[in-house]
Design a protein around this motif. Structure first.
Motif, mmCIF file in Angstrom:
data_model
loop_
_atom_site.group_PDB
_atom_site.id
_atom_site.type_symbol
_atom_site.label_atom_id
_atom_site.label_comp_id
_atom_site.label_asym_id
_atom_site.label_seq_id
_atom_site.Cartn_x
_atom_site.Cartn_y
_atom_site.Cartn_z
ATOM 1 N N UNK A 112 0.826 -1.197 0.000
ATOM 2 C CA UNK A 112 0.000 0.000 0.000
ATOM 3 C C UNK A 112 0.863 1.252 0.000
ATOM 4 N N UNK A 113 1.932 1.238 0.765
ATOM 5 C CA UNK A 113 2.842 2.390 0.791
ATOM 6 C C UNK A 113 3.410 2.659 -0.596
ATOM 7 N N UNK A 114 3.780 1.601 -1.307
ATOM 8 C CA UNK A 114 4.338 1.749 -2.654
ATOM 9 C C UNK A 114 3.330 2.401 -3.595
ATOM 10 N N UNK A 115 2.085 1.938 -3.533
ATOM 11 C CA UNK A 115 1.039 2.490 -4.395
ATOM 12 C C UNK A 115 0.791 3.958 -4.062
ATOM 13 N N UNK A 116 0.631 4.246 -2.773
ATOM 14 C CA UNK A 116 0.284 5.607 -2.361
ATOM 15 C C UNK A 116 1.429 6.587 -2.627
ATOM 16 N N UNK A 117 2.657 6.151 -2.412
ATOM 17 C CA UNK A 117 3.803 7.028 -2.690
ATOM 18 C C UNK A 117 3.841 7.433 -4.155
ATOM 19 N N UNK A 118 3.592 6.476 -5.053
ATOM 20 C CA UNK A 118 3.589 6.774 -6.485
ATOM 21 C C UNK A 118 2.421 7.671 -6.862
#
Length: 278
Positions: free
Chosen positions: A225-231
């Motif tokens: 989720x962090x990866x998706x939201x950061x992008x």
């Protein structure tokens, strides 16, 4: 018209990949295409797998194993370099779960004469009963408004990566795929760049079925989720800036919904953290 085709796989046995199997069926007996086609299988899986090149007789095929799993941007950049070396005019992007059809392959290899400003050619993509790609990109949630019609797309659209045919000259112009988006939102960035640089998209009158990965908070890890939201934040903050105020409001609504309905409260707290850090 020479085409380099890349299929990016991850933890998927090739013979069980929907894309791989449907491609074999779609090109069967089409010898007239073989001289203009080269194929890259880019495998991000931890373990190398056996690959039988004989299934693609008369077609130049490369199997590239990269256990580092750096995402799709690295895989696409490898394919872009390979396309340039082989004199390809177009690069066709595919993941491992897009169901290709004979009609789609015929359309790709028999394109109408396109103008110089066409940077991408894309199919209509359905998931279930809904058309998910392309969509107009002037709003955050465009799926419920008017959908693009086949032909030249004058107004900015966004399409998913898989099934997109990209002009190699355009990729040369932008220096390949942006490593700021190794996996998520790479398609948003790519189609943003197309229109920001004065290019256009051509929509084929052909439909593909694609298994769209919809986020399920009960299954997605906090790291994912962090990866998706950061992008996502990076894209709206630094590229699609006109939508950034609307995006922040949406992010607040997302946090409130997550706080009420998502079991893993660390996901909601990370949304709140990103909201106040932007």
């Amino acid at each position: 018209m020479k085409i380099t085709l890349v299929i990016v796989v991850y933890k998927t046995v090739l013979n069980k990949s929907v894309t791989y199997c449907s491609l074999l069926n779609a090109i069967k007996g089409k010898n007239e295409f073989f001289k203009d086609l080269s194929i890259i299988i880019y495998d991000n899986s931890p373990e190398i797998q056996s690959f039988d090149k004989s299934q693609f007789e008369k077609i130049k095929v490369e199997y590239q194993h990269d256990p580092r799993n750096l995402g799709i941007a690295s895989a696409y950049n490898f394919a872009w370099s390979w396309a340039k070396e082989n004199g390809s005019s177009w690069l066709l992007l595919l993941d491992h779960d897009t169901n290709l059809t004979e009609q789609y392959i015929n359309k790709v290899f028999n394109l109408p004469k396109l103008t110089e400003d066409i940077a991408a050619v894309v199919p209509k993509v359905h998931s279930g009963n809904s058309m998910i790609s392309p969509v107009y990109s002037h709003s955050l949630r465009p799926l419920h408004i008017e959908l693009p019609k086949p032909g030249l797309q004058e107004q900015p659209v966004m399409a998913i990566n898989s099934g997109a045919l990209l002009n190699v000259k355009f990729l040369n112009e932008i220096g390949g795929f942006n490593q700021e988006f190794p996996l998520d939102y790479l398609d948003h960035w790519l189609f943003y760049e197309i229109y920001a640089r004065g290019h256009k998209v051509w929509l084929l009158d052909v439909t593909l079925e694609h298994d769209l990965s919809v986020m399920d908070y009960s299954r997605v890890s906090l790291m994912r989720y962090k990866s998706i939201l950061n992008s996502e934040v990076n894209f709206y903050k630094n590229y699609k800036k006109d939508l950034f105020p609307s995006y922040k409001r949406q992010l607040l609504k997302r946090f409130l919904k997550q706080a009420l309905t998502v079991k893993n409260k660390k996901i909601a707290m990370y949304t709140l953290r990103m909201l106040f850090s932007t």
